[in-house]
Design a protein around this motif. Sequence first.
Motif, PDB file in Angstrom:
ATOM      1  N   ASN A  64     -81.125 -73.316  26.885  1.00 24.99           N
ATOM      2  CA  ASN A  64     -81.077 -72.865  28.284  1.00 24.99           C
ATOM      3  C   ASN A  64     -82.357 -73.159  29.051  1.00 24.99           C
ATOM      4  N   GLU A  65     -83.491 -73.211  28.376  1.00 26.36           N
ATOM      5  CA  GLU A  65     -84.756 -73.463  29.067  1.00 26.36           C
ATOM      6  C   GLU A  65     -84.752 -74.839  29.742  1.00 26.36           C
TER       7      GLU A  65
ATOM      8  N   ALA B  96     -73.984 -70.925  24.283  1.00 28.93           N
ATOM      9  CA  ALA B  96     -75.189 -70.783  25.117  1.00 28.93           C
ATOM     10  C   ALA B  96     -75.454 -69.295  25.268  1.00 28.93           C
ATOM     11  N   ASN B  97     -76.671 -68.890  24.983  1.00 29.04           N
ATOM     12  CA  ASN B  97     -77.030 -67.480  25.071  1.00 29.04           C
ATOM     13  C   ASN B  97     -77.197 -67.033  26.517  1.00 29.04           C
ATOM     14  N   GLU B  98     -77.276 -65.746  26.690  1.00 30.46           N
ATOM     15  CA  GLU B  98     -77.359 -65.147  28.019  1.00 30.46           C
ATOM     16  C   GLU B  98     -78.704 -65.394  28.695  1.00 30.46           C
ATOM     17  N   TYR B  99     -79.781 -65.382  27.931  1.00 34.03           N
ATOM     18  CA  TYR B  99     -81.118 -65.468  28.512  1.00 34.03           C
ATOM     19  C   TYR B  99     -81.705 -66.862  28.337  1.00 34.03           C
ATOM     20  N   CYS B 100     -82.465 -67.308  29.341  1.00 30.73           N
ATOM     21  CA  CYS B 100     -83.031 -68.658  29.341  1.00 30.73           C
ATOM     22  C   CYS B 100     -83.934 -68.933  28.144  1.00 30.73           C
ATOM     23  N   ASN B 101     -84.686 -67.940  27.734  1.00 26.81           N
ATOM     24  CA  ASN B 101     -85.642 -68.169  26.653  1.00 26.81           C
ATOM     25  C   ASN B 101     -85.069 -67.833  25.274  1.00 26.81           C
ATOM     26  N   ASP B 102     -83.779 -67.642  25.180  1.00 27.10           N
ATOM     27  CA  ASP B 102     -83.139 -67.273  23.917  1.00 27.10           C
ATOM     28  C   ASP B 102     -82.340 -68.460  23.382  1.00 27.10           C
ATOM     29  N   SER B 103     -82.832 -69.047  22.306  1.00 30.44           N
ATOM     30  CA  SER B 103     -82.099 -70.156  21.679  1.00 30.44           C
ATOM     31  C   SER B 103     -81.746 -69.813  20.226  1.00 30.44           C
ATOM     32  N   GLU B 104     -81.769 -68.546  19.914  1.00 28.86           N
ATOM     33  CA  GLU B 104     -81.409 -68.086  18.572  1.00 28.86           C
ATOM     34  C   GLU B 104     -79.891 -68.054  18.405  1.00 28.86           C
ATOM     35  N   VAL B 105     -79.470 -68.230  17.165  1.00 26.54           N
ATOM     36  CA  VAL B 105     -78.053 -68.106  16.841  1.00 26.54           C
ATOM     37  C   VAL B 105     -77.798 -66.646  16.502  1.00 26.54           C
ATOM     38  N   GLY B 106     -77.048 -65.976  17.341  1.00 29.83           N
ATOM     39  CA  GLY B 106     -76.738 -64.572  17.124  1.00 29.83           C
ATOM     40  C   GLY B 106     -75.684 -64.377  16.042  1.00 29.83           C
ATOM     41  N   PHE B 107     -75.491 -63.138  15.647  1.00 29.42           N
ATOM     42  CA  PHE B 107     -74.542 -62.804  14.588  1.00 29.42           C
ATOM     43  C   PHE B 107     -73.120 -63.242  14.935  1.00 29.42           C
TER      44      PHE B 107
END
Length: 136
Positions: free
Chosen positions: A130-131, A96-107
Motif C-alpha cells: 500500500n505504501e 491489501a491491508n487496511e493501513y498504508c504502512n501495513d504489509s504484514e500477512v494477517g491471520f
Amino acid sequence: MTTEVQLSLRAYAKILSHVVQYPYTAVNGVLLTVATDDDDDVVEGNKDEDRRIDIVDAVPLFHYNISLTPMLTVALTQIEEYASNRSLKIAGYYHANEYCNDSEVGFVAARIADKIVENCDEGCMLIVNNELLNHL
C-alpha cells in the motif's frame, strides 16, 4: 526451487482498481491462471525445477469484512464454476491491508490463502504494498 509469478495487465488493473476504489479498508480477491491438460504433471514433476505461474485474471472478493466464511465459500464455488467455463483455474489469492504502512500477512489472509493453495497444485499469495500507492 523458485516460483516466478507473472501478472497480466488485466489482472494487475483489476487488483489495483479494487485497492484504489476502497482505500479505507482491506480488500482481497482470487487470482486465475489458464487450466492446462498437463496440470497433473506439475505435481509429479521435478521439485527442483523453477516454476512460473502466469496470472491472467483476478476476481475481486471483499472490501470490508474479509473473514465472512459462508460468503467466501459461496464466492469460491462460483469462481471455480466461472473459471472452469473459461478454461481457467484458481491459482492464488491477493490481499491489501487496511493501513498504508501495513504489509504484514494477517491471520485471516493467511488462512484464506492456505485454503486456496490446498486446492491447487501450486498457488501463490500476492500482498499489495500500500505504501507504493502513494506514488500514483
